[in-house]
Design an enzyme around this catalytic site. Structure first.
Site, PDB file in Angstrom:
ATOM      1  N   GLN A  25      39.171  89.255 -10.740  1.00  0.00           N
ATOM      2  CA  GLN A  25      37.968  88.543 -11.177  1.00  0.00           C
ATOM      3  C   GLN A  25      37.821  88.640 -12.694  1.00  0.00           C
ATOM      4  O   GLN A  25      37.037  89.441 -13.197  1.00  0.00           O
ATOM      5  CB  GLN A  25      36.756  89.167 -10.467  1.00  0.00           C
ATOM      6  N   PHE A  26      38.572  87.808 -13.423  1.00  0.00           N
ATOM      7  CA  PHE A  26      38.520  87.859 -14.883  1.00  0.00           C
ATOM      8  C   PHE A  26      37.139  87.532 -15.428  1.00  0.00           C
ATOM      9  O   PHE A  26      36.781  87.936 -16.532  1.00  0.00           O
ATOM     10  CB  PHE A  26      39.577  86.956 -15.512  1.00  0.00           C
ATOM     11  N   THR A  27      36.313  86.848 -14.637  1.00  0.00           N
ATOM     12  CA  THR A  27      34.990  86.457 -15.122  1.00  0.00           C
ATOM     13  C   THR A  27      34.042  87.641 -15.286  1.00  0.00           C
ATOM     14  O   THR A  27      32.973  87.489 -15.878  1.00  0.00           O
ATOM     15  CB  THR A  27      34.349  85.395 -14.215  1.00  0.00           C
TER      16      THR A  27
END
Length: 147
Positions: free
Chosen positions: A78-80
């Site tokens: 989950q890079f966000t």
């Protein structure tokens, strides 16, 4: 390294309509990795999550960990979690590039497996549909910079 950990009664991830990871009771872990993260941080976070005592005991108190309930983990990259939200359009330069993030993501998965837990996962960088049945709900934000 950052994680959003949700206690679930079940969770699954789909890619292109096919289920690629699925668990019953356990944790859905959304995992974000920064450019400066290390294997030691991945191990520390895995240890903290796997030992987290947020499952109910016979008295209804959050006192049991993943091992005590026979739980599993579903880990989704989950890079966000490293979004810069100063403007209305988030930037993601705070997230690690794949050449750094993928090995750390895989190291985190393996560390959890080495602790004896079943680990399902998504596919790094894929467009995924994540389904979960939150239990409680119990959701905890973790950041290795503050642990």
């Amino acid at each position: 390294m950052r994680a959003v950990v949700t206690r679930v009664s079940s969770a699954q991830v789909e890619i292109d309509g096919a289920v690629t990871g699925e668990i019953g009771q356990g944790f859905l872990v959304l995992l974000g990795i920064a450019p400066t993260d290390t294997p030691a941080q991945a191990e520390k976070l895995a240890d903290k999550i796997c030992g987290l005592r947020v499952f109910s005991d016979e008295a209804g108190k959050m006192n049991l960990n993943l091992e005590a309930v026979g739980g599993a983990l579903l880990v989704v990259s989950q890079f966000t979690l490293y979004a810069d939200i100063k403007s209305r359009r988030p930037g993601f330069t705070g997230a690690a590039k794949p050449e750094v993030a993928i090995p750390l993501y895989e190291h985190f998965l393996q560390t959890c497996r080495d602790k004896g837990f079943p680990v399902s996962h998504g596919s790094f960088g894929a467009d995924m549909a994540v389904h979960s049945v939150n239990d409680g709900p119990v959701t905890i934000w973790m950041d290795t910079d503050t642990m």
